[in-house]
Design a protein around this motif. Structure first.
Motif, PDB file in Angstrom:
ATOM      1  N   GLN A  12     -22.079  28.936  80.398  1.00  0.00           N
ATOM      2  CA  GLN A  12     -23.209  27.997  80.932  1.00  0.00           C
ATOM      3  C   GLN A  12     -22.056  26.858  81.506  1.00  0.00           C
ATOM      4  O   GLN A  12     -21.385  26.361  81.008  1.00  0.00           O
ATOM      5  N   GLN A  13     -22.641  26.217  82.761  1.00  0.00           N
ATOM      6  CA  GLN A  13     -22.147  25.290  83.439  1.00  0.00           C
ATOM      7  C   GLN A  13     -22.889  24.102  83.149  1.00  0.00           C
ATOM      8  O   GLN A  13     -21.872  23.021  82.758  1.00  0.00           O
ATOM      9  N   GLY A  14     -24.070  23.902  83.373  1.00  0.00           N
ATOM     10  CA  GLY A  14     -24.743  22.726  83.147  1.00  0.00           C
ATOM     11  C   GLY A  14     -25.126  22.489  81.563  1.00  0.00           C
ATOM     12  O   GLY A  14     -25.211  23.397  80.908  1.00  0.00           O
ATOM     13  N   GLU A  15     -24.801  21.056  81.385  1.00  0.00           N
ATOM     14  CA  GLU A  15     -25.380  20.905  79.809  1.00  0.00           C
ATOM     15  C   GLU A  15     -26.354  19.669  79.994  1.00  0.00           C
ATOM     16  O   GLU A  15     -26.134  18.733  80.620  1.00  0.00           O
ATOM     17  N   GLU A  16     -27.459  20.036  79.480  1.00  0.00           N
ATOM     18  CA  GLU A  16     -28.677  19.083  79.628  1.00  0.00           C
ATOM     19  C   GLU A  16     -28.441  18.235  78.345  1.00  0.00           C
ATOM     20  O   GLU A  16     -27.979  18.590  77.138  1.00  0.00           O
ATOM     21  N   ASP A  17     -29.150  16.967  78.487  1.00  0.00           N
ATOM     22  CA  ASP A  17     -28.867  16.022  77.354  1.00  0.00           C
ATOM     23  C   ASP A  17     -30.174  15.073  77.656  1.00  0.00           C
ATOM     24  O   ASP A  17     -30.681  14.731  78.544  1.00  0.00           O
ATOM     25  N   PRO A  18     -31.006  15.167  76.475  1.00  0.00           N
ATOM     26  CA  PRO A  18     -30.806  15.628  75.174  1.00  0.00           C
ATOM     27  C   PRO A  18     -31.217  16.943  74.953  1.00  0.00           C
ATOM     28  O   PRO A  18     -31.895  17.657  75.724  1.00  0.00           O
ATOM     29  N   GLN A  19     -31.012  17.629  73.815  1.00  0.00           N
ATOM     30  CA  GLN A  19     -31.322  18.935  73.413  1.00  0.00           C
ATOM     31  C   GLN A  19     -32.838  19.040  73.171  1.00  0.00           C
ATOM     32  O   GLN A  19     -33.431  20.141  73.531  1.00  0.00           O
ATOM     33  N   MET A  65     -34.377  13.455  81.429  1.00  0.00           N
ATOM     34  CA  MET A  65     -33.424  14.424  81.176  1.00  0.00           C
ATOM     35  C   MET A  65     -32.138  14.329  82.089  1.00  0.00           C
ATOM     36  O   MET A  65     -32.224  14.028  83.210  1.00  0.00           O
ATOM     37  N   ASN A  66     -31.238  14.458  81.167  1.00  0.00           N
ATOM     38  CA  ASN A  66     -29.807  14.422  82.275  1.00  0.00           C
ATOM     39  C   ASN A  66     -29.269  15.855  81.922  1.00  0.00           C
ATOM     40  O   ASN A  66     -29.148  16.581  81.274  1.00  0.00           O
ATOM     41  N   CYS A  67     -28.393  16.135  83.260  1.00  0.00           N
ATOM     42  CA  CYS A  67     -27.619  17.508  83.469  1.00  0.00           C
ATOM     43  C   CYS A  67     -26.375  17.141  83.869  1.00  0.00           C
ATOM     44  O   CYS A  67     -25.979  16.379  84.698  1.00  0.00           O
ATOM     45  N   SER A  68     -25.295  17.742  83.323  1.00  0.00           N
ATOM     46  CA  SER A  68     -23.856  17.591  83.732  1.00  0.00           C
ATOM     47  C   SER A  68     -23.535  18.828  84.016  1.00  0.00           C
ATOM     48  O   SER A  68     -23.741  19.803  83.399  1.00  0.00           O
ATOM     49  N   LYS A  95     -20.754  14.527  88.938  1.00  0.00           N
ATOM     50  CA  LYS A  95     -21.242  15.671  88.498  1.00  0.00           C
ATOM     51  C   LYS A  95     -22.425  15.739  87.638  1.00  0.00           C
ATOM     52  O   LYS A  95     -22.149  16.303  86.395  1.00  0.00           O
ATOM     53  N   SER A  96     -23.437  14.980  87.901  1.00  0.00           N
ATOM     54  CA  SER A  96     -24.543  14.937  86.953  1.00  0.00           C
ATOM     55  C   SER A  96     -25.888  14.690  87.791  1.00  0.00           C
ATOM     56  O   SER A  96     -25.865  14.103  88.804  1.00  0.00           O
ATOM     57  N   SER A  97     -26.898  15.039  87.072  1.00  0.00           N
ATOM     58  CA  SER A  97     -28.347  14.917  87.722  1.00  0.00           C
ATOM     59  C   SER A  97     -29.234  14.292  86.662  1.00  0.00           C
ATOM     60  O   SER A  97     -28.758  14.544  85.614  1.00  0.00           O
ATOM     61  N   SER A  98     -30.327  13.884  87.060  1.00  0.00           N
ATOM     62  CA  SER A  98     -31.268  13.396  85.801  1.00  0.00           C
ATOM     63  C   SER A  98     -32.597  13.757  86.465  1.00  0.00           C
ATOM     64  O   SER A  98     -32.789  13.885  87.814  1.00  0.00           O
TER      65      SER A  98
END
Lengths: 115, 113
Positions: A2-9, A21-24, A70-73
């Motif tokens: 998995q590349q993307g990591e969403e935050d929060p879970q 929501m955030n994604c790195s 390297k992030s998105s929201s």
């Protein structure tokens, strides 16, 4: 992998509030896409943002992309009970070495809208 | 217009058996991709086909195979099923591949006992 990591879970908010929501991610990308999934069924496409774009809007949705970080929201404004779902970011990598040519998804953010 | 359709919706198999999952893309779409989603995780890429040729393959063992037919529908085959193959299998179609919006079907939920 998995590349993307969403935050929060997981995120629980009151109806009418905004949800962010955030994604790195790790590699260079061509585009980043956000999807919604209700109750473990099929995914619904929300927004696609290309690597040369910084912000995109669709109805109550606003997506930003910062390729330097390297992030998105994903921002959902004026949330509704029907927005309760899991939200995933997915990246289309710029270089698909090894023959892999699919999207790479994160683990998702589970959003609960309290009435 | 009909969306992406998948069959069957649910399936129960035992270890060692073989399974075939089917997908029909949106009319006009030439690319079909398969993903595996284990409970609590995001989907993982298995295969992509475009114009009946394999364009990409994820990190899955050779027990997994797929093909695309002249009408652009697709099959995913899994041999020698393991308990760990229990998952939701998702099919997605698009005009030409991952650089575009992917349209997902409802998935096939496979349980291996």
């Amino acid at each position: 992998s998995q590349q993307g990591e969403e935050d929060p879970q997981a995120l629980s908010i009151q109806e009418g509030e905004n949800a962010t929501m955030n994604c790195s991610y790790k590699t260079s990308i061509n585009n980043l896409q956000w999807y919604r999934q209700n109750s473990g069924r099929g995914l619904v496409h929300l927004i696609l943002i290309r690597s040369n774009e910084r912000e995109k809007h669709s109805g109550r949705l606003r997506v930003t992309l910062d390729t330097s970080k390297k992030s998105s929201s994903l921002l959902i404004t004026a949330s509704r009970a029907a927005d309760t779902a899991s939200y995933f970011c997915a990246t289309a990598e710029m270089y698909s070495g090894g023959g892999a040519d699919g999207l790479t998804f994160g683990k998702g953010t589970h959003l609960i809208i309290q009435p | 217009d009909a969306g992406v359709t998948q069959s069957p919706t649910h399936l129960i198999k035992t270890r060692g058996q073989h399974v075939t999952l089917r997908c029909s893309p949106i009319s006009g779409h030439k690319s079909v991709s398969w993903y595996q989603q284990v409970l609590g995780q995001g989907p993982q890429f298995i295969f992509q086909y475009y114009e009946k040729e394999e364009r990409g393959r994820g990190n899955f063992p050779d027990r997994f195979s797929a093909r695309q037919f002249p009408n652009y529908s697709s099959e995913l085959n899994v041999n020698a099923l393991l308990l760990g193959d229990s998952a939701l299998y998702l099919c997605a179609s698009s005009w030409a591949g991952r650089q575009e919006t992917q349209y997902f079907g409802p998935g096939t939920r496979l349980l291996v006992l």
